[in-house]
Design a protein around this motif. Structure first.
Motif, PDB file in Angstrom:
ATOM      1  N   ILE A 170       9.374   1.791   2.501  1.00 47.09           N
ATOM      2  CA  ILE A 170       9.859   2.624   1.399  1.00 47.09           C
ATOM      3  C   ILE A 170       9.379   4.054   1.619  1.00 47.09           C
ATOM      4  N   VAL A 171      10.278   5.011   1.442  1.00 44.51           N
ATOM      5  CA  VAL A 171       9.917   6.432   1.485  1.00 44.51           C
ATOM      6  C   VAL A 171      10.395   7.066   0.188  1.00 44.51           C
ATOM      7  N   GLY A 172       9.453   7.667  -0.551  1.00 46.72           N
ATOM      8  CA  GLY A 172       9.792   8.271  -1.831  1.00 46.72           C
ATOM      9  C   GLY A 172      10.240   9.708  -1.694  1.00 46.72           C
ATOM     10  N   ASP A 173      10.362  10.364  -2.842  1.00 48.81           N
ATOM     11  CA  ASP A 173      10.823  11.752  -2.875  1.00 48.81           C
ATOM     12  C   ASP A 173       9.668  12.746  -2.989  1.00 48.81           C
ATOM     13  N   GLY A 174       8.443  12.271  -2.772  1.00 52.48           N
ATOM     14  CA  GLY A 174       7.268  13.118  -2.911  1.00 52.48           C
ATOM     15  C   GLY A 174       6.499  12.860  -4.191  1.00 52.48           C
ATOM     16  N   SER A 175       7.027  12.011  -5.072  1.00 48.69           N
ATOM     17  CA  SER A 175       6.369  11.692  -6.333  1.00 48.69           C
ATOM     18  C   SER A 175       6.123  10.196  -6.432  1.00 48.69           C
ATOM     19  N   LEU A 176       5.159   9.819  -7.266  1.00 44.74           N
ATOM     20  CA  LEU A 176       4.902   8.402  -7.500  1.00 44.74           C
ATOM     21  C   LEU A 176       6.112   7.741  -8.145  1.00 44.74           C
ATOM     22  N   ILE A 207       0.858  -1.182   0.000  1.00 41.37           N
ATOM     23  CA  ILE A 207       0.000   0.000   0.000  1.00 41.37           C
ATOM     24  C   ILE A 207       0.895   1.233   0.000  1.00 41.37           C
ATOM     25  N   LEU A 208       0.558   2.180  -0.856  1.00 38.54           N
ATOM     26  CA  LEU A 208       1.290   3.439  -0.934  1.00 38.54           C
ATOM     27  C   LEU A 208       0.385   4.554  -0.424  1.00 38.54           C
ATOM     28  N   GLY A 220       9.257   8.634  -8.057  1.00 39.25           N
ATOM     29  CA  GLY A 220      10.369   8.527  -7.117  1.00 39.25           C
ATOM     30  C   GLY A 220      10.167   7.399  -6.118  1.00 39.25           C
ATOM     31  N   THR A 221       8.928   7.184  -5.705  1.00 41.33           N
ATOM     32  CA  THR A 221       8.630   6.096  -4.774  1.00 41.33           C
ATOM     33  C   THR A 221       8.826   4.741  -5.446  1.00 41.33           C
ATOM     34  N   ALA A 240       5.457   5.142   1.879  1.00 40.49           N
ATOM     35  CA  ALA A 240       5.064   6.553   2.003  1.00 40.49           C
ATOM     36  C   ALA A 240       5.633   7.312   0.818  1.00 40.49           C
ATOM     37  N   ILE A 241       4.840   8.208   0.239  1.00 41.86           N
ATOM     38  CA  ILE A 241       5.271   8.906  -0.969  1.00 41.86           C
ATOM     39  C   ILE A 241       6.401   9.901  -0.699  1.00 41.86           C
ATOM     40  N   GLY A 242       6.523  10.346   0.555  1.00 37.55           N
ATOM     41  CA  GLY A 242       7.577  11.296   0.891  1.00 37.55           C
ATOM     42  C   GLY A 242       7.778  11.391   2.388  1.00 37.55           C
TER      43      GLY A 242
END
Length: 230
Positions: free
Chosen positions: A206-212, A165-166, A214-215, A188-190
């Motif tokens: 997982i933690v992205g950079d604020g974008s789909l 789940i994102l 990047g995640t 998490a997206i960011g």
């Protein structure tokens, strides 16, 4: 992997193709719904028409989608990311796109230009004091228009077919009704969303950079590391 992505209904248009580009499948789950504030939208569009702003900052795709068809002439326009920019450009609204994916990037992007400028902020009815404070400290004048409210759908998320789940916002996590599983990866997206998860005693893998994108890139990097270790 099959990923459940938290979205407002109607905001998931390109998610499947974007996930497929990274080798994954996805579907949308909806912990939140939007309540459009028509009077606020009309007030914002009227203020733009009267030339009351030096700059507009769209912090998400939904207000861009709602407002772009109403904007006949605009000042300088900034979009928080490519999806928001795409909604604006679809209706002929020329815009710049922030190099990052957070509202905290806005003031540094404008630099000294912001001093004395009036900034129109069409947003959700969710406080963002750091953005307002940053604009004010830089000498700008922030005018918020809370164009829509976010409310819980009060529906359990359909995660039976998901491998992951994102969560795409802090609010989507806080309002979600869901059941964690040992085999369900949480993302998490960011970092702001990740902080909300950790406050709720959920540690994102997982933690992205604020974008789909990047995640998804972070997910693939994580999977690659696990493969090498094995």
């Amino acid at each position: 992997m099959k990923i459940a992505v938290t979205r407002l209904a109607g905001k998931e248009e390109r998610d499947a193709a974007r996930c497929a580009a990274f080798g994954h499948a996805c579907y949308s789950v909806h912990p939140l719904r939007s309540e459009i504030q028509e009077d606020v939208i009309a007030a914002f569009a009227g203020s733009v028409e009267r030339g009351e702003f030096d700059c507009l900052f769209f912090t998400s795709a939904l207000p861009a989608k709602i407002l772009a068809p109403l904007l006949k002439k605009t000042p300088r326009v900034i979009a928080i990311g490519p999806e928001t920019a795409r909604e604006l450009e679809r209706y002929g609204v020329a815009c710049e796109t922030l190099p990052g994916f957070y509202s905290r990037d806005f003031v540094p992007y404008l630099g000294d230009w912001i001093e004395g400028k009036t900034i129109g902020l069409p947003r959700a009815d969710v406080p963002n004091a750091p953005l307002i404070d940053a604009i004010t400290r830089a000498g700008g004048i922030a005018r918020e228009f809370r164009c829509y409210r976010l409310a819980s759908t009060n529906e359990p998320l359909d995660l039976d077919r998901a491998d992951a789940i994102l969560f795409t916002s802090a609010m989507s996590f806080k309002k979600a009704i869901w059941t964690p599983r040992r085999d369900l990866m949480v993302m998490a997206i960011g970092d702001i969303t990740a902080a909300a998860l950790m406050s709720g005693r959920t540690i994102p893998a997982i933690v992205g950079d604020g974008s789909l994108e990047g995640t998804l890139a972070a997910l693939n990097e994580h999977r690659g590391r696990i493969w090498i270790i094995r």
